[in-house]
Enzyme design. Structure first.
Site, mmCIF file in Angstrom:
data_model
loop_
_atom_site.group_PDB
_atom_site.id
_atom_site.type_symbol
_atom_site.label_atom_id
_atom_site.label_comp_id
_atom_site.label_asym_id
_atom_site.label_seq_id
_atom_site.Cartn_x
_atom_site.Cartn_y
_atom_site.Cartn_z
ATOM 1 N N HIS A 1 -7.794 7.637 2.961
ATOM 2 C CA HIS A 1 -7.372 8.297 4.197
ATOM 3 C C HIS A 1 -8.419 9.325 4.608
ATOM 4 O O HIS A 1 -8.921 10.070 3.769
ATOM 5 C CB HIS A 1 -6.035 9.010 4.014
ATOM 6 C CG HIS A 1 -4.860 8.093 3.969
ATOM 7 N ND1 HIS A 1 -3.675 8.453 3.380
ATOM 8 C CD2 HIS A 1 -4.672 6.839 4.445
ATOM 9 C CE1 HIS A 1 -2.811 7.458 3.494
ATOM 10 N NE2 HIS A 1 -3.394 6.466 4.139
ATOM 11 N N ARG B 1 0.841 -1.204 0.000
ATOM 12 C CA ARG B 1 0.000 0.000 0.000
ATOM 13 C C ARG B 1 0.874 1.250 0.000
ATOM 14 O O ARG B 1 0.622 2.202 -0.735
ATOM 15 C CB ARG B 1 -0.904 -0.051 1.230
ATOM 16 C CG ARG B 1 -1.881 1.061 1.379
ATOM 17 C CD ARG B 1 -2.829 0.703 2.545
ATOM 18 N NE ARG B 1 -3.517 1.852 3.066
ATOM 19 C CZ ARG B 1 -4.596 2.404 2.510
ATOM 20 N NH1 ARG B 1 -5.076 1.917 1.395
ATOM 21 N NH2 ARG B 1 -5.173 3.439 3.069
#
Length: 175
Positions: free
Chosen positions: A132, A109
């Protein structure tokens, strides 16, 4: 699974809970609707679903991986969910075979995000792709692209601007 992780930035739990119904190969995207954590399927980590566009590599990987064993993209032979701990071993074999230092699923990631930033992708786009909740979390990757600031100010150079409307000292006038 490794290729998809590197090309989408999905968390391991998101990959494991990814149903085929959330993958649209014709539109070239997948929708992160859920994640696997603590042995159960729930909402993604930040509680929000997100759409992730698929590049050609991810699309081809998914096309080649298509199966009828179950609802999940990555599953056991009987269609049941994979155990996250069992996913360590294939990754370990891959990094050993590639001759690179030890890494975990979350490193894939980070690699996805780092490559985007180093290619000049805006941090807001990286934030949305990763899911996020805050830009501060994504800012961890900002230091990876030293040329971004240089390229940003060079964008003001008249020869780089396709309409030539940037201010220059020669003309002493702004557009």
């Amino acid at each position: 699974m490794i290729v998809l992780a590197l090309n989408t930035g999905l968390r391991l739990g998101e990959l494991l809970a990814l149903p085929w119904s959330a993958v649209d190969l014709m539109a070239g995207r997948l929708r992160v609707l859920q994640g696997l954590s603590c042995g159960g399927i729930g909402t993604p980590k930040n509680g929000c679903t997100r759409d992730v566009p698929l590049n050609d590599t991810a699309t081809t990987t998914l096309q080649q991986h298509r199966h009828l064993r179950g609802d999940y993209v990555f599953c056991r032979e009987d269609g049941s969910l994979l155990d996250p701990h069992a996913c360590r071993y294939p990754l370990r074999r891959a990094w050993r075979k590639a001759g690179i230092p030890s890494l975990g699923w979350h490193d894939l990631r980070h690699t996805f995000a780092s490559h985007l930033v180093m290619r000049g992708v805006p941090l807001k786009a990286v934030q949305e792709l990763l899911g996020h909740a805050t830009i501060e979390m994504t800012m961890r990757y900002a230091h990876l692209s030293p040329g971004v600031k240089r390229d940003a100010v060079r964008a003001l150079d008249p020869q780089r601007h396709h309409r030539g409307t940037a201010w220059s000292p020669e003309t002493n006038s702004a557009p």
